[in-house]
Design a protein around this motif. Structure first.
Motif, PDB file in Angstrom:
ATOM      1  N   THR A   6      -0.070  -6.122  -9.074  1.00 46.56           N
ATOM      2  CA  THR A   6       1.315  -5.713  -8.875  1.00 46.56           C
ATOM      3  C   THR A   6       1.500  -5.337  -7.600  1.00 46.56           C
ATOM      4  O   THR A   6       0.762  -4.619  -7.001  1.00 46.56           O
ATOM      5  CB  THR A   6       1.649  -4.772  -9.937  1.00 46.56           C
ATOM      6  N   LYS A   7       2.772  -5.511  -6.882  1.00 51.74           N
ATOM      7  CA  LYS A   7       3.185  -5.164  -5.562  1.00 51.74           C
ATOM      8  C   LYS A   7       4.350  -5.251  -5.691  1.00 51.74           C
ATOM      9  O   LYS A   7       5.134  -5.938  -6.244  1.00 51.74           O
ATOM     10  CB  LYS A   7       2.313  -5.959  -4.537  1.00 51.74           C
ATOM     11  N   GLY A   8       5.160  -4.347  -4.561  1.00 47.56           N
ATOM     12  CA  GLY A   8       6.719  -4.602  -4.462  1.00 47.56           C
ATOM     13  C   GLY A   8       6.998  -5.715  -3.896  1.00 47.56           C
ATOM     14  O   GLY A   8       7.763  -6.666  -4.426  1.00 47.56           O
ATOM     15  N   THR A   9       6.519  -6.186  -2.568  1.00 48.02           N
ATOM     16  CA  THR A   9       6.818  -7.441  -2.130  1.00 48.02           C
ATOM     17  C   THR A   9       5.316  -8.051  -1.521  1.00 48.02           C
ATOM     18  O   THR A   9       4.195  -7.295  -1.459  1.00 48.02           O
ATOM     19  CB  THR A   9       7.578  -7.352  -0.586  1.00 48.02           C
ATOM     20  N   LEU A  10       5.350  -9.441  -1.681  1.00 45.72           N
ATOM     21  CA  LEU A  10       4.163 -10.061  -1.247  1.00 45.72           C
ATOM     22  C   LEU A  10       4.523 -11.234  -0.273  1.00 45.72           C
ATOM     23  O   LEU A  10       5.185 -12.202  -0.374  1.00 45.72           O
ATOM     24  CB  LEU A  10       3.415 -10.669  -2.418  1.00 45.72           C
ATOM     25  N   CYS A  35       5.463  -9.329  -8.556  1.00 45.29           N
ATOM     26  CA  CYS A  35       5.908  -8.729  -7.500  1.00 45.29           C
ATOM     27  C   CYS A  35       7.440  -8.862  -7.496  1.00 45.29           C
ATOM     28  O   CYS A  35       7.994  -9.664  -8.552  1.00 45.29           O
ATOM     29  CB  CYS A  35       5.409  -9.039  -6.119  1.00 45.29           C
ATOM     30  N   ALA A  38       8.448 -12.389  -3.338  1.00 41.00           N
ATOM     31  CA  ALA A  38       7.243 -13.031  -2.639  1.00 41.00           C
ATOM     32  C   ALA A  38       7.694 -14.175  -1.539  1.00 41.00           C
ATOM     33  O   ALA A  38       9.029 -14.746  -1.580  1.00 41.00           O
ATOM     34  CB  ALA A  38       6.341 -13.693  -3.676  1.00 41.00           C
ATOM     35  N   ASP A  50       7.585 -13.585  -8.971  1.00 44.66           N
ATOM     36  CA  ASP A  50       8.446 -12.770  -8.533  1.00 44.66           C
ATOM     37  C   ASP A  50       9.776 -12.933  -9.297  1.00 44.66           C
ATOM     38  O   ASP A  50      10.086 -13.787  -9.749  1.00 44.66           O
ATOM     39  CB  ASP A  50       8.575 -12.792  -6.953  1.00 44.66           C
ATOM     40  N   GLN A  87      -2.461  -2.135  -8.937  1.00 47.61           N
ATOM     41  CA  GLN A  87      -1.143  -2.184  -7.821  1.00 47.61           C
ATOM     42  C   GLN A  87      -1.876  -1.932  -6.463  1.00 47.61           C
ATOM     43  O   GLN A  87      -2.465  -0.993  -6.269  1.00 47.61           O
ATOM     44  CB  GLN A  87      -0.392  -0.791  -8.418  1.00 47.61           C
ATOM     45  N   TRP A  92       6.799   1.418  -4.239  1.00 48.47           N
ATOM     46  CA  TRP A  92       6.986   0.179  -5.355  1.00 48.47           C
ATOM     47  C   TRP A  92       5.767   0.245  -6.647  1.00 48.47           C
ATOM     48  O   TRP A  92       5.766  -0.789  -6.972  1.00 48.47           O
ATOM     49  CB  TRP A  92       7.261  -0.931  -4.807  1.00 48.47           C
TER      50      TRP A  92
END
Length: 376
Positions: A6-10, A35, A38, A50, A87, A92
């Protein structure tokens, strides 16, 4: 094991690490990436989800409405039924933390630097308060916090994160992709040696210092300086580069072209320095160059010294001292052939044996096994 990354933006490039580790470990576990926004310029063997729609609006405009789609991301991660949630960045992290809390699925968070430095700064804006909240939630819900360098681990503890959960996990680079050139470098053909900079054109990356140092020593140690990247100082760098015939600004490049530039370089220069209280947490570009057998000249800033063996795989200089940087540039250019060959070989050996994707993934698999089945 099913692992939700998981990530806020990629955005790829530059954040390859979010995909490369999952791709490398896909024979062991089933990965999916989740995310909010993306933007991938390359295909991935790992599915990427996303949740902010309207891709035609572009990456930056979609970022503005990210908070409104956190519930959608939470639902997507839950539907995947992960055994572990990984994460990236404490910022985020609220979606991952919410799933971990509500489902009791173990969460591990990798700290990359921007998150820790955001926590250290007073939260004077709504976004700063949001980042503080996210990092603290990640600290509370994570079974482990993985810092990308010893330097960052110390900074994280100073910022108030739980030292009992903190461990250092160096991000690995693909040493099967970043390999030495098959042909000799231009300097070995009698041409001017080429120095390379790859990174953001910003004050924190030290591009102004590099141009000044390069210009000061060019007459006594002739060379070419190639600058790869983009950023806030683009116009200034373009104008300054035009005043020096030995400097070439080529702008942002894809992964393959970056590798090509590295293979042609005498050395990579990483002049990063403190900016607004933050330093370079690691510096993967230094490892990519090392894997190509290219020594690194770097400022002793943040975690950069952990990405090299000073004096063996490259040269480390005092942060912010332009004269020292210039002398290191002169030294690497004028290094005798046998000494340079030894440094090149040591750089490749260090990258493969200490900082490769293989090494990093083996360690990460161990972390996954450690937290599987743990309870908070």
């Amino acid at each position: 094991m099913r692992v939700a990354v998981t990530k806020g933006t990629l955005r790829v490039p530059p954040t390859y690490f979010a995909l490369t580790h999952a791709e490398k470990m896909s024979d062991l576990h089933q990965f999916e990436v989740f995310c909010l926004v993306a933007d991938l310029s390359t295909d991935s063997s790992v599915p990427v989800n996303d949740y902010v729609p309207l891709r035609q609006l572009g990456f930056r405009r979609r970022e503005l409405v990210m908070p409104g789609f956190i519930p959608s991301m939470v639902g997507g991660v839950k539907k995947f039924h992960p055994d572990i949630i990984h994460q990236h960045f404490g910022t985020w992290a609220v979606a991952a933390a919410h799933v971990a809390m509500s489902t009791r699925v173990p969460l591990v968070t990798t700290l990359h630097g921007a998150d820790v430095f955001a926590l250290q700064r007073p939260p004077s804006t709504a976004m700063a308060r949001w980042h503080h909240y996210n990092v603290r939630v990640a600290n509370k819900q994570s079974r482990k916090l993985l810092a990308v360098s010893n330097f960052l681990a110390a900074e994280a503890i100073a910022a108030g994160l739980d030292p009992r959960k903190l461990e250092v996990h160096y991000q690995g680079i693909d040493t099967d992709y970043f390999t030495p050139a098959e042909k000799v470098r231009s300097s070995e053909l009698g041409e001017k040696p080429m120095l390379l900079f790859v990174g953001g054109l910003s004050e924190g990356k030290g591009i102004r210092d590099l141009i000044a140092a390069s210009g000061a020593v060019n007459k006594s140690a002739p060379h070419k300086l190639v600058i790869v990247g983009d950023g806030d100082l683009r116009a200034e760098v373009r104008q300054t580069a035009a005043e020096f015939t030995h400097i070439e600004l080529v702008g942002p490049q894809d992964k393959e072209l970056v590798r090509d530039w590295m293979r042609r370089a005498r050395a990579l220069v990483v002049p990063s320095r403190m900016y607004k209280g933050a330093r370079e947490a690691a510096g993967l570009v230094a490892l990519e160059a090392a894997a190509c057998g290219v020594p690194v000249v770097a400022n002793d800033s943040g975690g950069l010294r952990e990405m090299m063996v000073p004096g063996s795989t490259g040269l480390l200089v005092r942060e912010g001292h332009i004269d020292d940087l210039g002398e290191a540039i002169r030294e690497i250019i004028q290094l005798p052939a046998h000494s340079y060959a030894a440094m090149s070989s040591a750089a490749r050996k260090f990258a493969v044996e200490e900082r490769s994707l293989n090494v990093s993934c083996a360690e990460l698999a161990g972390h996954y096994e450690d937290i599987r089945g743990q309870t908070l």
